[in-house]
Scaffold this motif. Structure first.
Motif, mmCIF file in Angstrom:
data_model
loop_
_atom_site.group_PDB
_atom_site.id
_atom_site.type_symbol
_atom_site.label_atom_id
_atom_site.label_comp_id
_atom_site.label_asym_id
_atom_site.label_seq_id
_atom_site.Cartn_x
_atom_site.Cartn_y
_atom_site.Cartn_z
ATOM 1 N N ALA A 86 -4.130 3.420 11.073
ATOM 2 C CA ALA A 86 -4.910 4.079 10.298
ATOM 3 C C ALA A 86 -5.773 3.328 9.407
ATOM 4 C CB ALA A 86 -3.869 4.643 9.132
ATOM 5 N N ARG A 95 6.912 -0.026 12.846
ATOM 6 C CA ARG A 95 5.998 1.109 12.587
ATOM 7 C C ARG A 95 5.029 0.903 11.321
ATOM 8 N NH1 ARG A 95 6.535 5.222 8.817
ATOM 9 N NH2 ARG A 95 5.808 7.184 9.874
ATOM 10 N N HIS A 131 0.965 -1.198 -0.134
ATOM 11 C CA HIS A 131 -0.012 -0.065 0.001
ATOM 12 C C HIS A 131 0.815 1.248 0.043
ATOM 13 C CE1 HIS A 131 -3.030 2.987 1.021
ATOM 14 N NE2 HIS A 131 -4.033 2.019 0.758
ATOM 15 N N PRO A 132 0.646 2.089 -1.094
ATOM 16 C CA PRO A 132 1.516 3.263 -1.084
ATOM 17 C C PRO A 132 1.612 4.216 0.290
ATOM 18 C CG PRO A 132 -0.440 3.923 -2.251
ATOM 19 C CD PRO A 132 -0.523 2.325 -1.762
ATOM 20 N N ALA A 133 0.486 4.078 1.181
ATOM 21 C CA ALA A 133 0.595 4.807 2.480
ATOM 22 C C ALA A 133 1.922 4.208 3.228
ATOM 23 C CB ALA A 133 -0.922 4.801 3.268
ATOM 24 N N LEU A 134 2.466 3.269 3.044
ATOM 25 C CA LEU A 134 3.603 2.569 3.872
ATOM 26 C C LEU A 134 4.950 3.119 3.055
ATOM 27 C CD1 LEU A 134 2.453 -0.929 4.454
ATOM 28 C CD2 LEU A 134 2.279 1.029 5.811
ATOM 29 N N ALA A 135 5.691 3.269 3.628
ATOM 30 C CA ALA A 135 7.242 3.928 3.055
ATOM 31 C C ALA A 135 7.760 2.481 2.309
ATOM 32 C CB ALA A 135 8.123 4.020 4.048
ATOM 33 N N ASN A 157 2.272 -0.899 12.909
ATOM 34 C CA ASN A 157 1.191 -0.094 13.606
ATOM 35 C C ASN A 157 0.496 0.752 12.755
ATOM 36 O OD1 ASN A 157 2.036 -0.897 16.221
ATOM 37 N ND2 ASN A 157 3.737 0.557 16.580
ATOM 38 N N LYS A 158 1.085 1.200 11.802
ATOM 39 C CA LYS A 158 0.402 1.926 10.789
ATOM 40 C C LYS A 158 -0.920 1.434 10.183
ATOM 41 C CE LYS A 158 0.269 5.533 7.394
ATOM 42 N NZ LYS A 158 0.922 6.402 6.449
#
Lengths: 419, 116
Positions: A159, A151, A110-114, A154-155
């Motif tokens: 989110a 991290r 998912h692009p919301a993850l680095a 958790n995200k």
């Protein structure tokens, strides 16, 4: 078989599939990992008393799910009802579970993850690599990888990144990230940076399996087919790629009769179908390069001109330093080693490949072919300083020794030339 | 006039508070909200989850790209907001100055534009 070995084997065969389902069920990777581990511990406790169930994987799956659900409810684990102790696997249920891993792939990407977190998470959850192995693959401290993973997990939880295949309209932009991660999993299996041996067959198989699912999901996506073809054509060389001693055998020295013909045929069929659609991309081009190698009956009969042309095309749509290095090497084989060396020299000065052992290794190879032994020796030494995989290291050391012997022979033949 | 009070502070300092200190801050906010409600100015408010859970959608040339986190690493992060309705900025400032639990940091006051 020892019971602990049996549980280990069930974990290896079914663990990732079960884990993906647990993650979908709970939306929480940590909880899912804990539940799976708990189920394995329970198996070690139960199976000696109750006997090993008919379908150990399904038993683990059922118990892990109950553990997860009870943890979610905050309730303590109650004993398993008798009828669930040895459940059978229904084919329909199996298909749903297969999809879970594809969903998980899209969650990890998912692009919301680095971006670094995406790959680490995919290697961890889909590839089953430990944090330490991932850290070694990325040449970073284990604590850094651990932090990255924590991290990201958790995200996903906080989110609420969904566990689903993205909606149709978002698929085209998401699928490239998913393919990139699949390619990395495949590469980690095919040329392991983390494991002491060169190959991790389980990772290769998993990457191919997921690539097949992606092609099924997106039949119109040419690059997904290109990637599947590339994986098949590359993996076809596996039986010839490592010697009995576990050493890397370079392409030109491989026994081509060992290549997996069925995989080559399938890869070529998929590639030809896809290329006919006229929308080439980086994976299709790399598959085409692999196909040219596969078609050559001997290394000497390799059509380097075609490979060099394909690399030029690849360089145009994926201008990365590593592709450029390969393009230079192909040029060296196709026509002009001197020109290729000058190109590699420029690449070295640009600096992006400063830590990449294959740059000095490629230079060394050309220098060796040109008979510039002293320079080849120096380049092999530079490559040896950078290489991480043990069997690649042994390969470079063997080449270096060849050069040393060659120099000794030529010096004794022409005593005037040495010094 | 509606105003949004954006609360910026150092997230690390906040997360290093003891459980007791945190409890005191939360109680401060409950009380603050009560006061606002009594004065008839409270419209909405919430604490935000840490910036590590943030996702940014960046627009370039009308195209969107989703990425992890905010783009700039700043010392102060947006940690929560209140939406209030007062007669004027002075009153909004008076409320902002009473923000509980903020020893260091910033409260940015922005009047709401059209479409509210």
């Amino acid at each position: 078989m020892l019971l602990s070995r049996l549980v280990e084997e069930v974990f290896r065969n079914d663990g990732r599939r079960v884990l993906a389902g647990l993650i979908r069920l709970t939306g929480d990777i940590d909880l899912a990992e804990d539940a799976l581990q708990e189920a394995c511990i329970r198996a070690l406790d139960r199976w000696p008393r109750d006997g090993v169930p008919n379908s150990p994987g399904a038993w683990i799956n059922t118990v892990a799910r109950r553990v997860a659900i009870d943890r979610l409810r905050g309730a303590a684990f109650t004993s398993l009802p008798e009828h669930l102790a040895a459940p059978s696997v229904e084919p329909a249920a199996r298909e749903v579970i297969e999809d879970d891993r594809l969903r998980l792939l899209f969650t990890c990407c998912h692009p919301a993850l680095a971006p670094e977190a995406q790959t680490a998470l995919a290697l961890r959850t889909l590839g089953g690599l430990t944090t330490r192995e991932i850290a070694r693959a990325y040449l970073e401290a284990e604590s850094t990888t651990a932090q990255r993973l924590t991290r990201a997990k958790n995200k996903i939880r906080a989110a609420r990144i969904p566990y689903e295949i993205p909606p149709r309209e978002k698929l085209p932009e998401r699928v490239l990230a998913a393919l990139a991660v699949l390619y990395l999993i495949f590469n980690e299996g095919y040329a392991s940076t983390a494991a002491p041996s060169l190959l991790r067959v389980d990772l290769v198989a998993e990457a191919i399996r997921l690539a097949r699912l992606t092609v099924e999901l997106l039949p119109a996506e040419e690059e997904a087919r290109g990637l599947l073809a590339l994986m098949l054509l590359t993996d076809a060389r596996r039986p010839a790629r490592v010697s009995a001693q576990g050493d890397l055998v370079p392409l030109e020295e491989q026994d081509r009769s060992l290549w997996n013909r069925a995989a080559i045929d399938e890869g070529r069929r998929i590639l030809e179908d896809t290329l006919r659609r006229g929308r080439p991309g980086p994976y299709q081009l790399q598959a085409a390069i692999a196909a040219v190698h596969a078609e050559a009956p001997t290394a000497a009969q390799t059509d380097w001109h075609q490979i060099s042309a394909l690399y030029s095309e690849l360089l145009r749509c994926a201008p990365t330093p590593v592709v450029e290095l390969n393009a230079a090497a192909a040029l060296g084989m196709a026509q002009d080693p001197e020109l290729a060396l000058a190109w590699m020299e420029r690449l070295g000065t640009a600096g992006q490949l400063a830590r990449y052992h294959l740059l000095p290794a490629a230079q060394a190879d050309l220098l060796r072919r040109l008979g510039r032994t002293d320079e080849a020796l120096a380049a092999y030494r530079r490559a040896l300083e950078l290489v991480t995989n043990a069997s690649e290291r042994r390969f470079l050391e063997a080449r270096l020794e060849q050069c040393v012997r060659h120099r000794a022979v030529s010096m004794s033949a022409n005593p005037g030339q040495g010094a | 006039m509606k105003y949004i009070l954006l609360i910026y502070g150092d997230e690390r300092k906040w997360s290093s508070l003891s459980a007791e200190q945190m409890k005191a801050v939360y109680e401060g906010h409950l009380q603050y909200t009560e006061e606002m409600k009594k004065a008839g100015v409270y419209r909405a408010g919430a604490e935000l989850k840490p910036v590590s859970t943030a996702t940014s959608i960046r627009f370039t040339d009308g195209k969107t790209r989703t990425t992890d986190g905010p783009f700039a690493e700043t010392k102060e992060q947006l940690g929560g907001y209140y939406l209030i309705e007062t007669d004027n900025l002075e009153q909004a400032i008076s409320w902002a100055e009473k923000m509980p639990g903020l020893r260091e940091g910033t409260v940015e006051i922005r009047p709401l534009g059209m479409g509210d």
